[in-house]
Design a protein around this motif. Structure first.
Motif, PDB file in Angstrom:
ATOM      1  N   GLY A 231     -17.321 -15.473  77.027  1.00 51.04           N
ATOM      2  CA  GLY A 231     -17.475 -14.460  77.968  1.00 51.04           C
ATOM      3  C   GLY A 231     -17.304 -14.615  79.477  1.00 51.04           C
ATOM      4  O   GLY A 231     -16.751 -13.879  80.087  1.00 51.04           O
ATOM      5  N   TRP A 232     -17.690 -15.858  79.785  1.00 48.26           N
ATOM      6  CA  TRP A 232     -17.599 -16.030  81.271  1.00 48.26           C
ATOM      7  C   TRP A 232     -16.510 -16.835  81.454  1.00 48.26           C
ATOM      8  O   TRP A 232     -16.280 -17.137  82.714  1.00 48.26           O
ATOM      9  CB  TRP A 232     -18.980 -17.260  81.715  1.00 48.26           C
ATOM     10  N   ALA A 233     -15.751 -17.568  80.575  1.00 43.12           N
ATOM     11  CA  ALA A 233     -14.620 -18.421  80.840  1.00 43.12           C
ATOM     12  C   ALA A 233     -13.736 -18.149  81.993  1.00 43.12           C
ATOM     13  O   ALA A 233     -13.237 -19.062  82.376  1.00 43.12           O
ATOM     14  CB  ALA A 233     -14.052 -18.901  79.522  1.00 43.12           C
ATOM     15  N   ASP A 234     -13.413 -16.698  82.040  1.00 47.40           N
ATOM     16  CA  ASP A 234     -12.347 -16.365  83.081  1.00 47.40           C
ATOM     17  C   ASP A 234     -13.099 -16.097  84.375  1.00 47.40           C
ATOM     18  O   ASP A 234     -12.236 -15.536  85.023  1.00 47.40           O
ATOM     19  CB  ASP A 234     -11.605 -15.075  82.577  1.00 47.40           C
ATOM     20  N   VAL A 235     -14.280 -16.186  84.586  1.00 49.10           N
ATOM     21  CA  VAL A 235     -14.704 -15.688  85.824  1.00 49.10           C
ATOM     22  C   VAL A 235     -14.746 -16.947  86.882  1.00 49.10           C
ATOM     23  O   VAL A 235     -15.339 -18.238  86.614  1.00 49.10           O
ATOM     24  CB  VAL A 235     -16.470 -15.504  85.819  1.00 49.10           C
ATOM     25  N   PRO A 236     -14.015 -16.828  87.941  1.00 47.69           N
ATOM     26  CA  PRO A 236     -13.895 -17.941  88.823  1.00 47.69           C
ATOM     27  C   PRO A 236     -15.053 -18.854  89.343  1.00 47.69           C
ATOM     28  O   PRO A 236     -15.153 -19.836  89.323  1.00 47.69           O
ATOM     29  CB  PRO A 236     -13.176 -17.352  89.978  1.00 47.69           C
ATOM     30  N   ALA A 237     -16.170 -17.830  89.738  1.00 48.24           N
ATOM     31  CA  ALA A 237     -17.361 -18.705  90.136  1.00 48.24           C
ATOM     32  C   ALA A 237     -18.043 -19.548  88.936  1.00 48.24           C
ATOM     33  O   ALA A 237     -18.634 -20.619  89.132  1.00 48.24           O
ATOM     34  CB  ALA A 237     -18.309 -17.537  90.653  1.00 48.24           C
ATOM     35  N   PHE A 238     -17.931 -18.804  87.708  1.00 49.80           N
ATOM     36  CA  PHE A 238     -18.539 -19.760  86.584  1.00 49.80           C
ATOM     37  C   PHE A 238     -17.626 -21.034  86.492  1.00 49.80           C
ATOM     38  O   PHE A 238     -18.093 -22.115  86.391  1.00 49.80           O
ATOM     39  CB  PHE A 238     -18.317 -18.783  85.342  1.00 49.80           C
ATOM     40  N   GLY A 239     -16.278 -20.896  86.429  1.00 51.30           N
ATOM     41  CA  GLY A 239     -15.459 -21.969  86.444  1.00 51.30           C
ATOM     42  C   GLY A 239     -15.520 -23.144  87.377  1.00 51.30           C
ATOM     43  O   GLY A 239     -15.935 -24.221  87.102  1.00 51.30           O
ATOM     44  N   ARG A 240     -15.682 -22.526  88.568  1.00 50.92           N
ATOM     45  CA  ARG A 240     -15.896 -23.691  89.755  1.00 50.92           C
ATOM     46  C   ARG A 240     -17.101 -24.264  89.517  1.00 50.92           C
ATOM     47  O   ARG A 240     -16.982 -25.668  89.733  1.00 50.92           O
ATOM     48  CB  ARG A 240     -15.793 -22.804  91.140  1.00 50.92           C
TER      49      ARG A 240
END
Lengths: 660, 96
Positions: A231-240
């Motif tokens: 569910g987080w995979a598309d969130v930029p802050a998570f990815g970074r």
């Protein structure tokens, strides 16, 4: 007797409590929103600086969300109030019905007892029943009416409950993002809206995910664990944060290690989901202002499994142009790699690269503008997808401004050798040419004789001839042809709708229709020469034409706005003509020819079989020799042998070869 | 309002920022109380058409309130920290 009228399932007091809580919460949230707005408005006067600017933004976002939440709660509370009113209205009605029902039943029983009493105990049951019936009959209509009334009240309540459910669901919808109403969805919505608070939450989740990635779990368990962060995979802050915490070397290992499983099985369970997750994280974490040093380290050395894993990841997620410019050129350094599975090629890294470019016009233009690179891509083997991804990357490259940036390089490269175009790329190439329809119209050969697509060696290939050959290659695809015609129709519509078009200009557009049709006709004939019957059956004219009409509605026309009516007329008449002239008639002709050929083949096969069976009989039972059967034709010999109990066909037809 | 010596581009009134921080902080606490009330929101009967919808709605309200309370608390801390920091700087500048 107890009345059969039960109370409604919902307790009005419960509803009252719920609406009170929701209403109070709405009021408090609204008040909070007002206060925070006030605080925010005072802040700039008390505090000016970068930190204050962030705080002001955050205050505004919190206030806005508080207000939204208050509105949602208020809507829920109002819906509950309506339901409570319905319950309150129903309660006394049900009580009255129940009470009246009891009275009627009691009265009936009393009167029945009085009526039955004078009869002796030994009187037959039928007689007692006959004495009771008139009383029961008198009471029954009222009981029925009471039951009906209760049914109506219950139906009203049920409808009110459904209305409440609908309104609550709508209110709940306002609180979560599209999809399932999960707490994660709500969290993400707020995380996106609240920069100060949202980023730390996403980063905390990323740290957990990174710790899981480092935990040394067996591959299957690791995949399952990481899927929990999907569910987080598309969130930029998570990815970074995830990419930073995991580091390029470990991320490379996450991409490369699962590839090993593909060598034994082209579709191992769970692997596609794992690459989808890694791809989405990589895309989100590098979409804006990517860490170039990190990306450089990831692709610094590219062993086979990393190239394959990266290619599989690139098929998922929405990448930024800068990230693709860092990731794709190292993949293109190995253009000959068609995949790892010989029988069913999978994991071609360049399919992944082209899929990613198909989603990013800016990167597609930057990367495909290199003529040498384009030539290599157009001539390599696309075993996995037949070049479809390459075609769509070309189509994406035409989506930018100006659309004709790649027009000449593509026409030069494809036109030089149209046979080399991978079959799957024709659809995307058609979309590319469609998007460049103005350039196509300006460059189409202006002589009546459309040049043959296959030209002998040594003949000079000018740009116009190359364009004709490129169109010929693209028009091998029904969808590609549809895209070109649809753009042409829209272009013609634009020319007409300008209102002050020169006649010569209109004539030119009309002539170009004819030229496109001529090239298309050659493509159809060429395709039919190569196609088998199954391909032709699949070539459904209705689908083809409707696609052209559909595409026409979506095309932006640079020459000016297109009136819908004009565009519709143009595409309608063009589609009808094209369907008739270019598709149905040639197809019918070819179908007749095929049927005739098939008929001849069957006749020949039949004649050959008859000749063979006659030779068998003649060999087994030569003329003049004593024969066991009267009639020596193939069928009658077998029939007579069967009747005589000789069921071994080999022994009958080949007596000298039969065992024993 | 006093200019700070540390960063001429930054202008701050520490006492005002403190007041703001307290106000946001109070708001955060009230939101937490609201969240508890929402958590206690009664649910309708399972046999009612509206029962499941109310439960889902209440769950989302609670979650939203939790998140807003978390956000406001974070904001209060940020504001308070900044205010304290600038207070210190301000005092140091004033003392020189």
């Amino acid at each position: 007797m107890t009345a059969p009228f039960c109370d409604p399932p919902d307790d009005p007091e419960t509803v009252t409590q719920a609406l009170r809580v929701a209403g109070q919460a709405a009021g408090r949230l609204h008040e909070q929103s007002r206060l925070i707005r006030q605080v925010g408005s005072e802040l700039p006067a008390a505090w000016r600086g970068p930190t204050a600017a962030v705080a002001v933004t955050e205050l505004a976002a919190v206030a806005s969300l508080l207000n939204d939440a208050a509105g949602t709660l208020r809507a829920g509370s109002a819906a509950l109030a309506e339901y409570r009113a319905a319950l309150a209205q129903a309660a006394p009605v049900i009580d009255a019905l129940r009470s009246r029902y009891g009275e009627v039943v009691q009265d009936r029983e009393l009167r029945s007892a009085q009526a039955v009493a004078p009869l002796s105990r030994g009187a037959p049951a039928e007689m007692r029943a006959a004495r009771t019936d008139p009383v029961a009959e008198q009471a029954q209509p009222e009981l029925d009416a009471l039951t009906d009334r209760f049914g109506a009240v219950t139906a009203d309540l049920r409808a009110a409950a459904h209305r409440l459910a609908g309104k609550l669901a709508a209110a709940a919808d306002a609180l979560h993002v599209a999809g399932a109403p999960t707490p994660l969805g709500v969290t993400q919505r707020f995380a996106g809206a609240l920069p100060v608070w949202g980023a730390p939450v996403a980063e905390r989740a990323a740290r957990d995910a990174a710790a899981a990635a480092e935990s040394g779990l067996p591959p299957d368990q690791l995949r399952q664990r990481l899927q929990q962060f999907s569910g987080w995979a598309d969130v930029p802050a998570f990815g970074r944060a995830f990419l930073h915490d995991v580091g390029p070397e470990r991320f490379a290992a996450l991409l490369a290690r699962p590839v090993q499983a593909l060598y034994g099985d082209p579709d191992p369970p769970g692997l596609a989901a794992a690459f989808a997750l890694l791809g989405r994280i990589l895309a989100a974490g590098t979409r804006v202002d990517p860490d170039r040093a990190w990306l450089g380290s990831l692709v610094h050395t590219m062993p086979d499994n990393l190239r394959i894993g990266l290619g599989l990841a690139l098929r998922h997620g929405r990448y930024g142009a800068d990230a693709l410019e860092a990731l794709i050129p190292p993949l293109l350094a190995h253009p000959g790699d068609p995949g790892i599975w010989i029988q069913r090629p999978v994991g071609d890294p360049l399919v992944g690269a082209m899929s990613a470019l198909a989603g990013n016009p800016v990167a597609a233009r930057r990367i495909l503008a290199d003529r040498d690179r384009l030539t290599v891509l157009l001539h390599r083997r696309w075993a996995e997808d037949g070049g479809r991804s390459l075609g769509f990357a070309l189509a994406a490259a035409a989506a930018g401004d100006p659309p004709d940036l790649l027009f000449e390089p593509v026409v030069d490269a494809v036109g030089a050798d149209p046979d080399a175009l991978p079959a799957g790329a024709a659809t995307g190439l058609g979309q590319f040419l469609g998007a460049n329809i103005e350039a196509v119209n300006q460059s189409l050969p202006n002589d009546q004789d459309v040049p043959l697509p296959h030209l002998g060696p040594g003949r000079r290939l000018d740009h116009r001839v190359r364009l004709a050959r490129t169109l010929f290659a693209a028009m091998h695809s029904r969808e590609g042809s549809a895209a070109i015609y649809a753009h042409q129709a829209a272009y013609a519509g634009a020319v007409i709708s300008r209102g002050h078009s020169l006649e010569a200009e209109l004539d030119g557009v009309a002539e170009n229709y004819g030229r496109l049709a001529g090239i298309h006709q050659r493509a159809i004939v060429d395709l039919a020469d190569r196609a088998d019957a199954a391909d032709e059956t699949g070539a459904n004219a209705d689908t083809w034409i409707s696609m052209a009409q559909f595409a026409a509605g979506l095309i932006p026309v640079t020459a000016g706005p297109v009136a819908g009516l004009v565009k519709g007329q143009v595409i309608g008449s063009a589609a009808a003509k094209l369907e008739d002239e270019l598709y149905r008639k040639p197809l019918e002709r070819r179908t007749k020819a095929r049927h005739a050929a098939a008929g001849k083949l069957i006749d020949r096969e039949l004649a050959a079989s008859e000749q063979f069976s006659a030779q068998l009989i003649e060999r087994a039972y030569p003329k003049g020799a004593p024969a066991p059967f009267g009639d020596l034709t193939f069928r009658t010999v077998l029939h007579q042998a069967g009747q005589a109990g000789q069921n071994d066909v080999t022994r009958v037809l080949l007596p000298d070869r039969a065992p024993g | 309002m006093s200019d700070t010596a540390a960063d001429p581009a930054t202008v701050i009134d520490p006492s005002a920022v403190h007041r703001l921080a307290r106000s946001v902080s109070r708001g955060a606490n009230e939101l937490r109380a609201e969240e508890s009330a929402l958590r206690a929101m009664p649910a309708l009967s399972d046999s009612s058409a509206a029962g499941p919808a109310l439960r889902e709605f209440a769950g989302l309200c609670v979650r939203a309130a939790e998140i807003l309370a978390g956000s406001a608390a974070q904001l209060a801390t940020t504001t308070h920290d900044s205010a304290s920091l600038w207070c210190t700087i301000d005092r140091a500048a004033g003392g020189r």
